[in-house]
Design an enzyme around this catalytic site. Structure first.
Site, short mmCIF file in Angstrom:
data_model
loop_
_atom_site.label_atom_id
_atom_site.label_comp_id
_atom_site.label_asym_id
_atom_site.label_seq_id
_atom_site.Cartn_x
_atom_site.Cartn_y
_atom_site.Cartn_z
N TYR A 14 -1.57 -1.12 10.99
CA TYR A 14 -1.89 -1.67 9.65
C TYR A 14 -0.71 -1.45 8.71
CZ TYR A 14 -3.57 -1.59 4.83
OH TYR A 14 -3.68 -1.77 3.46
N SER A 54 0.84 -1.20 0.00
CA SER A 54 0.00 0.00 0.00
C SER A 54 0.87 1.24 0.00
CB SER A 54 -0.86 -0.02 1.26
OG SER A 54 -1.45 1.23 1.48
N LYS A 59 2.14 -4.03 6.58
CA LYS A 59 2.54 -3.99 5.16
C LYS A 59 4.07 -3.88 5.05
CE LYS A 59 -1.43 -4.45 3.33
NZ LYS A 59 -1.76 -5.74 2.75
P1 NAD Z 1 -11.02 -6.75 1.30
O1 NAD Z 1 -11.21 -6.75 2.77
O2 NAD Z 1 -12.20 -6.48 0.44
O3 NAD Z 1 -10.34 -8.13 0.83
C1 NAD Z 1 -9.47 -8.86 1.65
C2 NAD Z 1 -9.97 -10.29 1.68
O4 NAD Z 1 -9.09 -11.08 2.47
C3 NAD Z 1 -11.37 -10.41 2.28
O5 NAD Z 1 -12.19 -11.13 1.40
C4 NAD Z 1 -11.13 -11.16 3.59
O6 NAD Z 1 -12.23 -11.97 3.94
C5 NAD Z 1 -9.88 -11.95 3.26
N1 NAD Z 1 -9.06 -12.32 4.42
C6 NAD Z 1 -8.60 -11.53 5.41
N2 NAD Z 1 -7.87 -12.23 6.28
C7 NAD Z 1 -7.85 -13.53 5.82
C8 NAD Z 1 -7.25 -14.72 6.29
N3 NAD Z 1 -6.53 -14.75 7.41
N4 NAD Z 1 -7.44 -15.85 5.57
C9 NAD Z 1 -8.17 -15.83 4.45
N5 NAD Z 1 -8.76 -14.73 3.96
C10 NAD Z 1 -8.60 -13.59 4.64
O7 NAD Z 1 -9.86 -5.69 0.99
P2 NAD Z 1 -9.33 -5.14 -0.41
O8 NAD Z 1 -9.65 -3.68 -0.46
O9 NAD Z 1 -9.73 -6.01 -1.51
O10 NAD Z 1 -7.77 -5.26 -0.16
C11 NAD Z 1 -6.99 -6.35 -0.60
C12 NAD Z 1 -5.56 -6.14 -0.16
O11 NAD Z 1 -5.07 -4.93 -0.68
C13 NAD Z 1 -5.38 -6.08 1.36
O12 NAD Z 1 -4.19 -6.74 1.70
C14 NAD Z 1 -5.27 -4.59 1.63
O13 NAD Z 1 -4.52 -4.32 2.79
C15 NAD Z 1 -4.54 -4.12 0.37
N6 NAD Z 1 -4.77 -2.70 0.08
C16 NAD Z 1 -6.05 -2.24 -0.04
C17 NAD Z 1 -6.28 -0.89 -0.28
C18 NAD Z 1 -7.68 -0.33 -0.38
O14 NAD Z 1 -7.87 0.88 -0.25
N7 NAD Z 1 -8.71 -1.12 -0.65
C19 NAD Z 1 -5.19 -0.02 -0.44
C20 NAD Z 1 -3.90 -0.52 -0.34
C21 NAD Z 1 -3.70 -1.88 -0.08
C1 UD1 Z 2 -6.53 5.40 4.08
C2 UD1 Z 2 -5.56 4.86 5.11
C3 UD1 Z 2 -4.39 4.22 4.41
C4 UD1 Z 2 -4.88 3.13 3.47
C5 UD1 Z 2 -5.87 3.77 2.49
C6 UD1 Z 2 -6.45 2.78 1.54
C7 UD1 Z 2 -5.80 6.33 7.09
C8 UD1 Z 2 -5.13 7.33 7.95
N1 UD1 Z 2 -5.12 5.94 5.99
O1 UD1 Z 2 -5.87 6.34 3.33
O2 UD1 Z 2 -3.52 3.64 5.36
O3 UD1 Z 2 -3.80 2.57 2.75
O4 UD1 Z 2 -6.94 4.36 3.23
O5 UD1 Z 2 -7.22 1.83 2.21
O6 UD1 Z 2 -6.89 5.88 7.37
N2 UD1 Z 2 -12.05 11.61 3.86
C9 UD1 Z 2 -13.05 12.46 4.28
N3 UD1 Z 2 -14.17 11.92 4.84
C10 UD1 Z 2 -14.34 10.58 5.03
C11 UD1 Z 2 -13.30 9.70 4.60
C12 UD1 Z 2 -12.18 10.26 4.02
O7 UD1 Z 2 -12.94 13.67 4.13
O8 UD1 Z 2 -15.38 10.16 5.57
C13 UD1 Z 2 -10.85 12.17 3.20
C14 UD1 Z 2 -9.55 11.89 3.93
O9 UD1 Z 2 -9.28 12.86 4.90
C15 UD1 Z 2 -8.55 11.88 2.77
C16 UD1 Z 2 -9.38 11.37 1.58
O10 UD1 Z 2 -10.74 11.58 1.93
O11 UD1 Z 2 -8.15 13.19 2.48
C17 UD1 Z 2 -9.17 9.89 1.30
O12 UD1 Z 2 -9.38 9.15 2.48
P1 UD1 Z 2 -9.40 7.55 2.52
O13 UD1 Z 2 -10.32 7.05 1.47
O14 UD1 Z 2 -9.68 7.15 3.92
O15 UD1 Z 2 -7.94 7.13 2.09
P2 UD1 Z 2 -6.51 7.57 2.66
O16 UD1 Z 2 -6.63 8.61 3.72
O17 UD1 Z 2 -5.66 7.90 1.51
#
Ligand code: NAD
Ligand code: UD1
Length: 348
Positions: free
Chosen positions: A153, A129, A157
């Protein structure tokens, strides 16, 4: 035989979109997920969307920390590569329950790497991430920036990235790609799969979506005094289908010689403010999003966006969609599935 890919967390938001692109790209896919934050319906829908390729998908409800179950799976199937999404991702929850995050995200990754090693499967794509850049001193973020964890969190990572780098150093036969996602939003254009977070969403767009369908009264804008064009935080939003395609590019890269343990940003390289995003969503949905202006959210960075050069050069991958398409597809999913994969009675 088409290549077979194990996708951990494949029922989740990014996982389900990636599994679909893999199937359409001709891969055989085995999904493992404990369904902690997802629904098997997502897997079923991916199968349907994949049409004639749907038969190449199988699903196992399994917790990644269950070593014997994972061993059994690897004994029955030869995997060419693994894409590892499974993990918990709520920053606030990780601050409250750090051990839950270390147990799930770190122990899950250790078990996976061990079982892969036992079976000689040494190709991995890992979901990292942009959070590993912390509060970047400058933008765009390049992959060489120093890394810092601002919460548990993020630390999971960072530790998982370090474990991958160490594993590669110990055995250079491993090929590992660490993908640092920026802010994934949107949904598949069919509106059939999308993001369905448990409880009240923390992230911007899932929250906006719930306001639009009447599940939340208003969006709280966290911070209006940042040094940005309109005072609100700036992020690099990326369409989840573009992100999914980035994983296919990464898998192809793993087949090249000279790949070790490599990091790539997956973003668009463009920064968008909270208010710009809200405006784009209002335009796409025709819905007014009521706003409540509030102070900064602790731990939030001001401006974060990606340098996309390394991914473009080495993965030959570039995001295709802009915020209009992201909001259009997010709304299409939300309006067709206001309660995600659940129902008003069964509201996760
Ligand atoms: P998500 O929660 O929708 O998907 C994660 C999946 O992993 C879920 O289906 C959950 O049930 C499964 N899971 C969790 N722990 C498990 C375990 N111990 N065994 C088996 N399954 C398990 O999240 P996502 O948004 O699809 O994210 C996927 C990956 O990408 C995650 O590792 C997350 O940290 C990373 N990531 C997400 C974002 C974001 O904003 N969505 C940003 C950066 C990184
Ligand atoms: C957040 C996480 C980051 C994670 C990423 C993707 C925190 C501090 N950081 O980042 O670790 O990798 O999500 O999952 O939580 N915002 C609002 N109102 C809301 C929600 C968000 O104004 O209800 C604003 C935030 O202040 C930010 C932007 O929207 O400026 C995006 O927020 P968000 O979607 O939570 O993502 P990140 O902050 O980038």
């Amino acid at each position: 035989m088409p290549p077979t890919v194990l996708v951990t967390g494949g029922a989740g938001y990014i996982g389900s979109h990636t599994v679909l692109q893999l199937l359409l790209g001709g891969f055989r896919v085995v999904v493992v997920d404990n369904l902690y934050n997802s629904s098997e319906t997502a897997v079923q829908r991916v199968k349907e969307l994949a049409a004639r390729f749907g038969g190449n998908l199988s699903f196992h409800k399994l917790d990644l920390r269950d070593g014997p179950a994972l061993e059994k799976l690897f004994s029955s199937t030869r995997f060419d590569a693994v894409i590892h999404f499974a993990g918990l991702k709520a920053v606030g929850e990780s601050v409250q329950k750090p051990l839950l995050y270390f147990d799930n995200n770190i122990n899950g990754t250790i078990t996976l790497l061990k079982v892969m090693a036992n079976h000689g499967c040494k190709k991995l794509v890992f979901s990292s991430s942009a959070t590993v850049y912390g509060w970047p001193k400058k933008v765009p973020c390049t992959e060489e920036f120093s890394l810092v964890a601002m919460n548990p969190y993020a630390r999971t990572k960072l530790i998982a990235e370090e474990m991958c780098r160490d594993q590669y150093r110990a055995d250079p036969e491993w090929k590992i790609i660490l993908l640092r996602y920026f802010n994934p939003v949107g949904a598949h254009p069919s509106g059939y799969i999308g993001e369905d977070p448990r409880g009240i969403p923390n992230n911007l767009m899932p929250f906006v979506q719930q306001v639009a369908v009447g599940r939340q009264p208003a969006l709280t804008v966290y911070g209006t005094d940042y040094s940005t064009k309109d005072g609100t935080g700036v992020r690099d939003y990326i369409h989840v289908v573009d992100l999914a395609d980035g994983h296919i590019a990464a898998l192809h890269k793993l087949d090249e010689s000279g790949v070790g343990c490599e990091e790539y940003n997956l973003g668009t390289g463009k920064g968008t403010s909270v208010l710009e995003m809200v405006k784009a969503f209002e335009k796409a949905s025709g819905k007014k999003i009521p706003l409540v202006m509030a102070g900064r959210r602790p731990g939030d960075a001001e401006i974060v966006y990606a340098s996309t050069e390394r991914a473009a050069r080495e993965l030959k991958w570039k995001a295709k969609y802009g915020i209009e398409e992201m909001c259009r597809d997010q709304w299409n999913w939300a309006s067709k599935n206001p309660y995600g994969y659940g129902s008003p009675e069964n509201n996760r």
